[in-house]
Write a protein that holds these residues in place. Structure first.
Motif, PDB file in Angstrom:
ATOM      1  N   ASP A   7       2.337  10.918 -49.714  1.00  0.00           N
ATOM      2  CA  ASP A   7       3.760  11.208 -49.902  1.00  0.00           C
ATOM      3  C   ASP A   7       3.911  11.912 -51.245  1.00  0.00           C
ATOM      4  O   ASP A   7       3.279  11.509 -52.231  1.00  0.00           O
ATOM      5  CB  ASP A   7       4.584   9.913 -49.867  1.00  0.00           C
ATOM      6  CG  ASP A   7       6.060  10.169 -49.650  1.00  0.00           C
ATOM      7  OD1 ASP A   7       6.666  10.891 -50.468  1.00  0.00           O
ATOM      8  OD2 ASP A   7       6.610   9.645 -48.660  1.00  0.00           O
ATOM      9  N   ASP A   9       6.497  11.947 -53.111  1.00  0.00           N
ATOM     10  CA  ASP A   9       7.422  11.207 -53.966  1.00  0.00           C
ATOM     11  C   ASP A   9       6.688  10.022 -54.585  1.00  0.00           C
ATOM     12  O   ASP A   9       6.372   9.039 -53.909  1.00  0.00           O
ATOM     13  CB  ASP A   9       8.613  10.716 -53.137  1.00  0.00           C
ATOM     14  CG  ASP A   9       9.729  10.115 -53.996  1.00  0.00           C
ATOM     15  OD1 ASP A   9       9.416   9.601 -55.089  1.00  0.00           O
ATOM     16  OD2 ASP A   9      10.884  10.142 -53.561  1.00  0.00           O
ATOM     17  N   VAL A  12       8.101   6.580 -54.013  1.00  0.00           N
ATOM     18  CA  VAL A  12       7.815   6.009 -52.698  1.00  0.00           C
ATOM     19  C   VAL A  12       6.426   5.381 -52.693  1.00  0.00           C
ATOM     20  O   VAL A  12       6.236   4.265 -52.190  1.00  0.00           O
ATOM     21  CB  VAL A  12       7.919   7.084 -51.595  1.00  0.00           C
ATOM     22  CG1 VAL A  12       7.392   6.544 -50.264  1.00  0.00           C
ATOM     23  CG2 VAL A  12       9.360   7.547 -51.435  1.00  0.00           C
ATOM     24  N   THR A  15       6.610   2.163 -54.739  1.00  0.00           N
ATOM     25  CA  THR A  15       7.406   1.124 -54.081  1.00  0.00           C
ATOM     26  C   THR A  15       6.622   0.464 -52.954  1.00  0.00           C
ATOM     27  O   THR A  15       6.607  -0.762 -52.817  1.00  0.00           O
ATOM     28  CB  THR A  15       8.710   1.726 -53.519  1.00  0.00           C
ATOM     29  OG1 THR A  15       9.483   2.254 -54.595  1.00  0.00           O
ATOM     30  CG2 THR A  15       9.513   0.663 -52.785  1.00  0.00           C
ATOM     31  N   ILE A  16       5.930   1.282 -52.148  1.00  0.00           N
ATOM     32  CA  ILE A  16       5.175   0.741 -51.017  1.00  0.00           C
ATOM     33  C   ILE A  16       3.981  -0.074 -51.494  1.00  0.00           C
ATOM     34  O   ILE A  16       3.767  -1.206 -51.052  1.00  0.00           O
ATOM     35  CB  ILE A  16       4.719   1.869 -50.076  1.00  0.00           C
ATOM     36  CG1 ILE A  16       5.937   2.498 -49.376  1.00  0.00           C
ATOM     37  CG2 ILE A  16       3.729   1.340 -49.031  1.00  0.00           C
ATOM     38  CD1 ILE A  16       5.598   3.711 -48.533  1.00  0.00           C
ATOM     39  N   ASP A  54       3.621  11.260 -44.883  1.00  0.00           N
ATOM     40  CA  ASP A  54       4.959  11.820 -45.016  1.00  0.00           C
ATOM     41  C   ASP A  54       5.047  13.130 -44.237  1.00  0.00           C
ATOM     42  O   ASP A  54       4.070  13.883 -44.143  1.00  0.00           O
ATOM     43  CB  ASP A  54       5.267  12.062 -46.496  1.00  0.00           C
ATOM     44  CG  ASP A  54       6.688  12.557 -46.715  1.00  0.00           C
ATOM     45  OD1 ASP A  54       7.580  12.175 -45.940  1.00  0.00           O
ATOM     46  OD2 ASP A  54       6.903  13.326 -47.669  1.00  0.00           O
ATOM     47  N   LEU A  80       5.858   9.072 -41.604  1.00  0.00           N
ATOM     48  CA  LEU A  80       6.986   8.558 -42.377  1.00  0.00           C
ATOM     49  C   LEU A  80       7.887   9.732 -42.727  1.00  0.00           C
ATOM     50  O   LEU A  80       7.432  10.730 -43.290  1.00  0.00           O
ATOM     51  CB  LEU A  80       6.461   7.886 -43.649  1.00  0.00           C
ATOM     52  CG  LEU A  80       7.408   7.064 -44.505  1.00  0.00           C
ATOM     53  CD1 LEU A  80       7.963   5.885 -43.725  1.00  0.00           C
ATOM     54  CD2 LEU A  80       6.683   6.581 -45.754  1.00  0.00           C
ATOM     55  N   GLY A  82      12.270  11.241 -43.379  1.00  0.00           N
ATOM     56  CA  GLY A  82      13.693  11.006 -43.531  1.00  0.00           C
ATOM     57  C   GLY A  82      14.519  11.600 -42.414  1.00  0.00           C
ATOM     58  O   GLY A  82      15.737  11.465 -42.399  1.00  0.00           O
ATOM     59  N   LYS A 103      12.641   6.933 -42.991  1.00  0.00           N
ATOM     60  CA  LYS A 103      12.943   6.431 -44.324  1.00  0.00           C
ATOM     61  C   LYS A 103      14.428   6.073 -44.409  1.00  0.00           C
ATOM     62  O   LYS A 103      15.242   6.692 -43.730  1.00  0.00           O
ATOM     63  CB  LYS A 103      12.622   7.492 -45.368  1.00  0.00           C
ATOM     64  CG  LYS A 103      11.152   7.849 -45.505  1.00  0.00           C
ATOM     65  CD  LYS A 103      10.989   8.915 -46.584  1.00  0.00           C
ATOM     66  CE  LYS A 103       9.540   9.296 -46.806  1.00  0.00           C
ATOM     67  NZ  LYS A 103       9.394  10.341 -47.834  1.00  0.00           N
ATOM     68  N   PRO A 104      14.782   5.115 -45.244  1.00  0.00           N
ATOM     69  CA  PRO A 104      13.884   4.270 -46.047  1.00  0.00           C
ATOM     70  C   PRO A 104      13.291   3.149 -45.203  1.00  0.00           C
ATOM     71  O   PRO A 104      13.985   2.567 -44.362  1.00  0.00           O
ATOM     72  CB  PRO A 104      14.805   3.711 -47.117  1.00  0.00           C
ATOM     73  CG  PRO A 104      16.155   3.653 -46.447  1.00  0.00           C
ATOM     74  CD  PRO A 104      16.205   4.835 -45.521  1.00  0.00           C
ATOM     75  N   ALA A 105      12.034   2.871 -45.418  1.00  0.00           N
ATOM     76  CA  ALA A 105      11.344   1.804 -44.687  1.00  0.00           C
ATOM     77  C   ALA A 105      10.791   0.802 -45.696  1.00  0.00           C
ATOM     78  O   ALA A 105      10.252   1.190 -46.731  1.00  0.00           O
ATOM     79  CB  ALA A 105      10.215   2.372 -43.845  1.00  0.00           C
ATOM     80  N   SER A 106      10.929  -0.459 -45.407  1.00  0.00           N
ATOM     81  CA  SER A 106      10.423  -1.484 -46.319  1.00  0.00           C
ATOM     82  C   SER A 106       8.912  -1.614 -46.180  1.00  0.00           C
ATOM     83  O   SER A 106       8.331  -1.302 -45.132  1.00  0.00           O
ATOM     84  CB  SER A 106      11.079  -2.836 -46.013  1.00  0.00           C
ATOM     85  OG  SER A 106      10.611  -3.347 -44.777  1.00  0.00           O
TER      86      SER A 106
END
Length: 233
Positions: A7, A9, A12, A15-16, A54, A80, A82, A103-106
């Motif tokens: 990805d 970003d 992202v 966060t993952i 992504d 993944l 948006g 997205k957004p996915a936990s």
């Protein structure tokens, strides 16, 4: 699990990986296709259990990378993105992705989906293996994906285990090179490559490190491929 996460970003990616429920899982993260190439075109890519990709990257689209990965491997791929309507998602599935998440996915959802994909991709072995298989003076434990000698235990990578189990399932008969590529790496052999030889060498070394002479159980079948001299305990 070993997971490749691609990805552009960085937030992202962080966060993952930081929110991932299972700390035992290993991530290889990339922000571009160019950065991914070093791993993608190496023998190490056979050890990857799943790819989270992504849809849009700065130097290639997710669909382009999907096509390139599918030339080399049948590793599960989760796309993944948006955006993407049902027809677009269906087209990607037909081209080889295994799942699609908006997205957004936990991290919790992604973990659940990745776990399901990797379990499904491993499937059942062609021959049901006993709990313990003798290889020379060693024991291979399929459920633990490792080799044991006394109190010593050596874990195998996903690809090493698949290769060893393909040889075990043959019951001592030679297994053709192309069949080993399909069973261990999920793709056919390409003329001139030495990926299989690299993994055979690594397996022999792991056997030998645990007990001198055990590496000799992994034998070359000239003009065919390889065979494994084993006996169940």
């Amino acid at each position: 699990m070993r997971i490749v996460l691609i990805d552009d970003d960085r937030m992202v990616l962080e966060t993952i990986t930081l929110s991932w429920p299972d700390p035992a899982d290993q991530f290889d993260t990339f922000e571009s296709f160019e950065a991914l190439k070093t791993l993608l075109y190496s023998p190490g890519f056979a050890d990857v259990d799943c790819v989270i990709l992504d849809l849009q990257l700065p130097d290639a689209s997710g669909s382009q990378i999907l096509t390139e990965i599918r030339k080399l491997s049948d590793v599960p791929i989760l796309m993944l993105s948006g955006w993407g309507d049902t027809e677009f998602r269906a087209d990607l599935i037909n081209r080889g992705i295994d799942d699609y998440v908006l997205k957004p996915a936990s991290a919790k959802e992604l973990h659940a989906r990745v776990s399901r994909l990797t379990k499904r991709s491993k499937g059942l072995p062609a021959v049901e293996l006993p709990d313990t298989i003798a290889i020379g003076g060693l024991s291979y434990l399929p459920k633990d994906r490792g080799l044991r000698h006394g109190l010593q235990f050596t874990e195998l990578t996903h690809a090493e285990a698949k290769l060893l189990e393909a040889l075990i399932s043959a019951g001592g008969k030679p297994v053709a090179r192309n069949d080993l590529y399909h069973q261990a790496f999920g793709r056919p052999y390409r003329e001139g490559e030495k990926v299989l030889e690299t993994y055979i060498s690594r397996l022999r070394q792991k056997l030998e490190d645990l007990e001198n002479g055990s590496g000799n159980s992994l034998q070359t079948a000239r003009g065919i491929g390889y065979r494994l001299a084993t006996g169940s305990l």
